[in-house]
Design a protein around this motif. Structure first.
Motif, mmCIF file in Angstrom:
data_model
loop_
_atom_site.group_PDB
_atom_site.id
_atom_site.type_symbol
_atom_site.label_atom_id
_atom_site.label_comp_id
_atom_site.label_asym_id
_atom_site.label_seq_id
_atom_site.Cartn_x
_atom_site.Cartn_y
_atom_site.Cartn_z
ATOM 1 N N UNK A 28 4.913 6.223 -9.453
ATOM 2 C CA UNK A 28 6.379 6.339 -9.499
ATOM 3 C C UNK A 28 6.944 6.679 -8.120
ATOM 4 N N UNK A 29 6.316 7.619 -7.431
ATOM 5 C CA UNK A 29 6.797 7.983 -6.090
ATOM 6 C C UNK A 29 6.688 6.801 -5.135
ATOM 7 N N UNK A 30 5.605 6.054 -5.238
ATOM 8 C CA UNK A 30 5.418 4.895 -4.363
ATOM 9 C C UNK A 30 6.460 3.812 -4.663
ATOM 10 N N UNK A 31 6.706 3.566 -5.943
ATOM 11 C CA UNK A 31 7.713 2.563 -6.308
ATOM 12 C C UNK A 31 9.081 2.940 -5.752
ATOM 13 N N UNK A 32 9.475 4.187 -5.936
ATOM 14 C CA UNK A 32 10.788 4.626 -5.458
ATOM 15 C C UNK A 32 10.882 4.540 -3.941
ATOM 16 N N UNK A 33 9.812 4.878 -3.254
ATOM 17 C CA UNK A 33 9.816 4.818 -1.793
ATOM 18 C C UNK A 33 9.969 3.387 -1.282
ATOM 19 N N UNK A 34 9.575 2.419 -2.094
ATOM 20 C CA UNK A 34 9.674 1.017 -1.692
ATOM 21 C C UNK A 34 10.837 0.299 -2.374
ATOM 22 N N UNK A 35 11.765 1.090 -2.936
ATOM 23 C CA UNK A 35 13.003 0.516 -3.449
ATOM 24 C C UNK A 35 12.961 0.003 -4.870
ATOM 25 N N UNK A 75 6.395 -6.462 -11.028
ATOM 26 C CA UNK A 75 7.672 -6.115 -10.414
ATOM 27 C C UNK A 75 7.627 -6.235 -8.890
ATOM 28 N N UNK A 76 6.556 -5.743 -8.277
ATOM 29 C CA UNK A 76 6.479 -5.736 -6.813
ATOM 30 C C UNK A 76 5.999 -7.071 -6.246
ATOM 31 N N UNK A 77 5.288 -7.843 -7.068
ATOM 32 C CA UNK A 77 4.663 -9.087 -6.602
ATOM 33 C C UNK A 77 3.793 -8.828 -5.371
ATOM 34 N N UNK A 83 -2.902 0.076 -2.684
ATOM 35 C CA UNK A 83 -3.174 0.749 -1.410
ATOM 36 C C UNK A 83 -1.995 1.631 -1.007
ATOM 37 N N UNK A 84 -0.787 1.164 -1.285
ATOM 38 C CA UNK A 84 0.421 1.925 -0.919
ATOM 39 C C UNK A 84 0.536 3.205 -1.739
ATOM 40 N N UNK A 85 0.061 3.159 -2.988
ATOM 41 C CA UNK A 85 0.159 4.341 -3.862
ATOM 42 C C UNK A 85 -0.598 5.520 -3.268
ATOM 43 N N UNK A 86 -1.682 5.249 -2.533
ATOM 44 C CA UNK A 86 -2.485 6.327 -1.949
ATOM 45 C C UNK A 86 -1.673 7.208 -1.010
ATOM 46 N N UNK A 87 -0.617 6.665 -0.412
ATOM 47 C CA UNK A 87 0.219 7.453 0.503
ATOM 48 C C UNK A 87 1.030 8.514 -0.234
ATOM 49 N N UNK A 88 1.071 8.431 -1.552
ATOM 50 C CA UNK A 88 1.892 9.354 -2.341
ATOM 51 C C UNK A 88 1.039 10.191 -3.297
ATOM 52 N N UNK A 89 -0.257 10.204 -3.058
ATOM 53 C CA UNK A 89 -1.179 11.050 -3.828
ATOM 54 C C UNK A 89 -1.767 12.090 -2.884
#
Length: 349
Positions: A28-35, A75-77, A83-89
């Motif tokens: 969820x944090x990663x999704x929000x950070x990427x809009x 959703x993100x395609x 890999x991006x989610x790791x930045x928010x864990x």
């Protein structure tokens, strides 16, 4: 229902296979950070973000988690979004296991603790830690019949690397990455992230750390706090996996059979037991390792015959048999039907 039951039903019953609430929250944090707004995705997957926040030690059914990952991909395609989610864990998001990492004696010891208690993060795969003089590898073995997103594997490996870097490991940290997933359309995303060669369509999921880079770190090395945190983690994992030893052994066998027959010593080590102790525990349950191995082979074969179009020869090899003839004889003894006859009975009428 057959003599040993349908593998998929056994694997996916109740919340037997689940993951820590920290994972969907990090997504969820990663999704929000990427809009992106995760609200509709959570609703579609029957996930309640506020409930997850209020109960960070809670568990999420792996089927819902895999569905959530699938929704994220749509959703993100972005096939590399894991890999991006790791930045928010962060380590502390993983509760007592994160604290245990911080209080370990060394960074290598911290990573070994994660391997030992990986079930706290997710018990829907099995984790092996392989060691050579130069390398330490985290290997993730899927369990037949348990749905796991390839993005979840990517995210776990990326999070391990990020944790190690945050705790003081030096670069280049990773020697090589092996992934079961097929080669993506843009493999450079993985190579850039791990700064190492990435092998797709590999025979296993494995993240290979350079041991020399793990000698450094910013850990507390507090023996008393480490002992306390480890006791909390042990209690959590014990409550999570209240299965018999026979069930635990079968879970490991089902996860590893396709790569070859696991030796009892290897299985005992993964359960933090000696071979002698494991044999004794199984005897107390009226079981033997060879019996469990045969049951696991038959469960795996039954699953593939019911739910895939793999040839009988492929199923024989995946189930640990040398050839289709030996497999057919063993299967017929077990089910009183040949594999081909069994598969015909599963076809819709």
């Amino acid at each position: 229902m057959s003599r040993i039951g349908l593998l998929a039903d056994a694997m996916n019953s109740s919340l037997k296979y689940s993951t820590l609430a920290a994972w969907p929250l990090a997504i969820c944090r990663a999704l929000e950070a990427h809009g992106y707004d995760p609200a509709s995705l959570l609703t579609d997957c029957d996930l309640d973000r506020e409930a997850l926040v209020q109960n960070p030690d809670g568990r999420v059914d792996i089927r819902l988690m895999t569905r959530f990952w699938d929704q994220v991909r749509q959703q993100t395609r972005d096939e590399a979004f894991g890999l991006k989610v790791a930045d928010y864990a962060l380590p502390l998001h993983f509760r007592a296991l994160g604290l245990l990492m911080h209080t370990a004696d060394s960074l290598e010891d911290a990573l070994l603790k994660i391997g030992r208690y990986a079930a706290m993060v997710s018990n829907s795969v099995t984790i092996r830690v392989e060691q050579t003089p130069a390398s330490l590898a985290f290997c993730i073995d899927p369990i037949a019949g348990v749905p796991i997103s390839t993005m979840a594997i990517d995210s776990f490996f990326a999070t391990l690397m990020r944790f190690a870097s945050q705790l003081g490991a030096r670069s280049p940290l990773v020697a090589q990455v092996e992934l079961l997933r097929p080669r993506p359309t843009e493999p450079a995303s993985w190579e850039r992230y791990f700064e190492a060669p990435v092998i797709f369509s590999a025979s296993q999921n494995a993240l290979w750390f350079r041991r020399g880079q793990l000698k450094h770190g910013l850990l507390m090395g507090d023996e008393r706090m480490a002992a306390y945190n480890e006791s909390v983690v042990q209690a959590y994992v014990a409550g999570l996996d209240a299965a018999t030893f026979g069930q635990q052994v079968k879970r490991l066998l089902l996860a590893q059979l396709e790569a070859g027959e696991p030796a009892i010593g290897s299985v005992a080590s993964q359960l933090n037991l000696t071979e002698r102790s494991l044999r004794r525990r199984l005897r107390e349950e009226g079981l033997s390792y060879r019996e469990l191995l045969q049951q696991s082979r038959m469960e795996m074969a039954e699953y593939y015959l019911r739910h895939t179009t793999l040839s009988v020869t492929d199923i024989a090899l995946r189930s640990g048999f040398a050839d289709a003839s030996n497999f057919a004889r063993a299967f017929t003894r077990w089910f009183s039907q040949s594999p081909t006859e069994f598969r015909k009975t599963q076809l819709p009428h």
